[in-house]
Design a protein around this motif. Sequence first.
Motif, PDB file in Angstrom:
ATOM      1  N   GLY A  22       6.602  -2.814  -3.526  1.00 45.49           N
ATOM      2  CA  GLY A  22       5.289  -2.225  -3.539  1.00 45.49           C
ATOM      3  C   GLY A  22       4.606  -1.844  -4.583  1.00 45.49           C
ATOM      4  O   GLY A  22       3.292  -1.743  -4.624  1.00 45.49           O
ATOM      5  N   TRP A  23       5.439  -1.387  -5.668  1.00 44.19           N
ATOM      6  CA  TRP A  23       4.833  -0.806  -6.896  1.00 44.19           C
ATOM      7  C   TRP A  23       4.034  -2.238  -7.611  1.00 44.19           C
ATOM      8  O   TRP A  23       3.033  -2.123  -8.041  1.00 44.19           O
ATOM      9  CB  TRP A  23       5.762  -0.561  -7.777  1.00 44.19           C
ATOM     10  CG  TRP A  23       6.292   1.110  -7.401  1.00 44.19           C
ATOM     11  CD1 TRP A  23       7.078   1.354  -6.833  1.00 44.19           C
ATOM     12  CD2 TRP A  23       5.370   2.209  -7.872  1.00 44.19           C
ATOM     13  NE1 TRP A  23       7.053   2.671  -6.852  1.00 44.19           N
ATOM     14  CE2 TRP A  23       5.893   3.305  -7.244  1.00 44.19           C
ATOM     15  CE3 TRP A  23       4.191   2.319  -8.382  1.00 44.19           C
ATOM     16  CZ2 TRP A  23       5.443   4.676  -7.535  1.00 44.19           C
ATOM     17  CZ3 TRP A  23       3.598   3.655  -8.487  1.00 44.19           C
ATOM     18  CH2 TRP A  23       4.522   4.772  -8.104  1.00 44.19           C
ATOM     19  N   TRP A  59       2.789  -4.963  -6.410  1.00 44.16           N
ATOM     20  CA  TRP A  59       1.609  -5.407  -5.357  1.00 44.16           C
ATOM     21  C   TRP A  59       0.457  -4.191  -5.651  1.00 44.16           C
ATOM     22  O   TRP A  59      -0.492  -4.714  -5.848  1.00 44.16           O
ATOM     23  CB  TRP A  59       2.011  -5.893  -4.140  1.00 44.16           C
ATOM     24  CG  TRP A  59       1.041  -6.184  -3.015  1.00 44.16           C
ATOM     25  CD1 TRP A  59       0.812  -7.407  -2.920  1.00 44.16           C
ATOM     26  CD2 TRP A  59       0.243  -5.416  -2.298  1.00 44.16           C
ATOM     27  NE1 TRP A  59      -0.394  -7.476  -2.002  1.00 44.16           N
ATOM     28  CE2 TRP A  59      -0.852  -6.262  -1.833  1.00 44.16           C
ATOM     29  CE3 TRP A  59      -0.418  -4.170  -2.318  1.00 44.16           C
ATOM     30  CZ2 TRP A  59      -1.991  -6.015  -0.885  1.00 44.16           C
ATOM     31  CZ3 TRP A  59      -1.464  -3.666  -1.425  1.00 44.16           C
ATOM     32  CH2 TRP A  59      -2.242  -4.712  -0.818  1.00 44.16           C
ATOM     33  N   THR A  60       0.879  -3.367  -5.536  1.00 42.19           N
ATOM     34  CA  THR A  60      -0.367  -2.122  -5.677  1.00 42.19           C
ATOM     35  C   THR A  60      -0.680  -2.190  -7.275  1.00 42.19           C
ATOM     36  O   THR A  60      -1.965  -1.857  -7.063  1.00 42.19           O
ATOM     37  CB  THR A  60       0.492  -0.613  -5.468  1.00 42.19           C
ATOM     38  OG1 THR A  60       1.086  -0.799  -4.235  1.00 42.19           O
ATOM     39  CG2 THR A  60      -0.820   0.390  -5.473  1.00 42.19           C
ATOM     40  N   GLN A 102      -3.412  -4.964  -7.011  1.00 40.80           N
ATOM     41  CA  GLN A 102      -4.625  -4.908  -6.215  1.00 40.80           C
ATOM     42  C   GLN A 102      -5.251  -3.554  -6.929  1.00 40.80           C
ATOM     43  O   GLN A 102      -6.467  -3.519  -6.786  1.00 40.80           O
ATOM     44  CB  GLN A 102      -4.144  -4.325  -4.974  1.00 40.80           C
ATOM     45  CG  GLN A 102      -3.380  -5.444  -4.087  1.00 40.80           C
ATOM     46  CD  GLN A 102      -4.231  -6.441  -3.629  1.00 40.80           C
ATOM     47  OE1 GLN A 102      -5.480  -6.094  -3.324  1.00 40.80           O
ATOM     48  NE2 GLN A 102      -3.890  -7.618  -3.899  1.00 40.80           N
ATOM     49  N   MET A 103      -4.798  -2.619  -7.701  1.00 41.65           N
ATOM     50  CA  MET A 103      -5.551  -1.616  -8.151  1.00 41.65           C
ATOM     51  C   MET A 103      -5.994  -1.788  -9.504  1.00 41.65           C
ATOM     52  O   MET A 103      -6.447  -0.681 -10.243  1.00 41.65           O
ATOM     53  CB  MET A 103      -4.503  -0.110  -8.020  1.00 41.65           C
ATOM     54  CG  MET A 103      -4.388   0.268  -6.400  1.00 41.65           C
ATOM     55  SD  MET A 103      -2.980   1.543  -6.261  1.00 41.65           S
ATOM     56  CE  MET A 103      -3.696   2.709  -7.496  1.00 41.65           C
ATOM     57  N   VAL A 148      -3.504  -1.156   1.548  1.00 44.64           N
ATOM     58  CA  VAL A 148      -2.993  -0.753   0.063  1.00 44.64           C
ATOM     59  C   VAL A 148      -2.252   0.740   0.493  1.00 44.64           C
ATOM     60  O   VAL A 148      -1.295   0.956  -0.335  1.00 44.64           O
ATOM     61  CB  VAL A 148      -4.323  -0.430  -0.637  1.00 44.64           C
ATOM     62  CG1 VAL A 148      -3.632   0.256  -2.097  1.00 44.64           C
ATOM     63  CG2 VAL A 148      -4.769  -1.728  -1.010  1.00 44.64           C
ATOM     64  N   TRP A 149      -2.714   1.527   1.442  1.00 45.47           N
ATOM     65  CA  TRP A 149      -1.989   2.770   1.534  1.00 45.47           C
ATOM     66  C   TRP A 149      -0.458   2.417   1.988  1.00 45.47           C
ATOM     67  O   TRP A 149       0.340   3.400   1.680  1.00 45.47           O
ATOM     68  CB  TRP A 149      -3.022   3.637   2.513  1.00 45.47           C
ATOM     69  CG  TRP A 149      -2.197   4.772   2.811  1.00 45.47           C
ATOM     70  CD1 TRP A 149      -1.505   5.045   4.349  1.00 45.47           C
ATOM     71  CD2 TRP A 149      -2.423   6.095   2.319  1.00 45.47           C
ATOM     72  NE1 TRP A 149      -1.062   6.426   4.181  1.00 45.47           N
ATOM     73  CE2 TRP A 149      -1.540   7.203   3.027  1.00 45.47           C
ATOM     74  CE3 TRP A 149      -2.830   6.643   1.150  1.00 45.47           C
ATOM     75  CZ2 TRP A 149      -1.329   8.427   2.741  1.00 45.47           C
ATOM     76  CZ3 TRP A 149      -2.929   8.117   0.834  1.00 45.47           C
ATOM     77  CH2 TRP A 149      -2.116   8.890   1.545  1.00 45.47           C
ATOM     78  N   MET A 196       1.575   1.565  -0.681  1.00 49.31           N
ATOM     79  CA  MET A 196       1.443   2.575  -1.645  1.00 49.31           C
ATOM     80  C   MET A 196       2.641   3.644  -0.798  1.00 49.31           C
ATOM     81  O   MET A 196       3.690   4.184  -1.703  1.00 49.31           O
ATOM     82  CB  MET A 196       0.489   3.198  -1.731  1.00 49.31           C
ATOM     83  CG  MET A 196      -0.845   3.114  -2.797  1.00 49.31           C
ATOM     84  SD  MET A 196      -2.351   3.664  -2.766  1.00 49.31           S
ATOM     85  CE  MET A 196      -1.618   5.321  -3.151  1.00 49.31           C
TER      86      MET A 196
END
Length: 272
Positions: free
Chosen positions: A38-39, A41-42, A45-46, A66-67, A70
């Motif tokens: 998750g970290w 991928w985020t 994306q961010m 995304v949420w 996260m």
Amino acid sequence: MIAQAPAQPADAGLAPAFAAARARLGLIALLFVLAGIGWWWTAGQMSDMDAGPWTGLGAVGWFLAVWLVMMAAMMFPSVSPTVALYSRMTSARSPALPLLFAAGYLLTWTLAGLGAFSLAVAGGRAVGDVLAWDRGGRWVAGATLIVAAVYELTPLKHACLGKCRSPLGFLLGAWRDGHAGAVRMGARHGAWCVGCCWALMASLFALGVMSLVWMAFVAALIAFEKTVPWHRAATWGTAAVLLVLGVLLLAAPDAIPGLTIPGGGSLPMQMG
């Protein structure tokens, strides 16, 4: 003569216990691996999307995706002791139950994210550019952090955090059997966690919801409160940190390391 039963190996009874322990360790490892993914991928994306306080949230589908990732990244490490204990209590039933518990937990946080998105969109339409950084946005962000600091010291925060810090008490008090029961228990635990952490998540929006730095900062505060043995010291410490950030945001935002100062715009900003 009475025939004697063949002697059993001394460690024969330990094998199931070792197997269950390995299963629980594997479950915890899985949660941490999913959090790590998750970290990762985020972060991708961010990239280059942090516009500081009140960063635009994009389309609802994109934001919820995304949420959700996260929340898995931020919450799975701190909720893993509860899931592991639940796994131990249901080890003789179904290996799917702990995963369903985690899914119910994420479901509650997804609904919380949908509520935050709806509030942001409604607020942006109602007040227009009043929440631009060079108008009221800076003051609202600072006030949000100060309110979050005050909430850390309230009885409601204390009650919700107590549920998060006492997995056994929560599980015994909220027990439901079956697969649907696992989802319901996970969702209920998520609700207590939302009650515990909503102000910290509001602080994330006030600092920059698309900032990996502030996301990691808030996740660290959440884990700190849930895991350290000094309950009151944790909440008072978190309150002090949020209060300092709120005052700095109002008085000297340039002094806050890692804060992106918006160039202007309204909430929510339009993003591709």
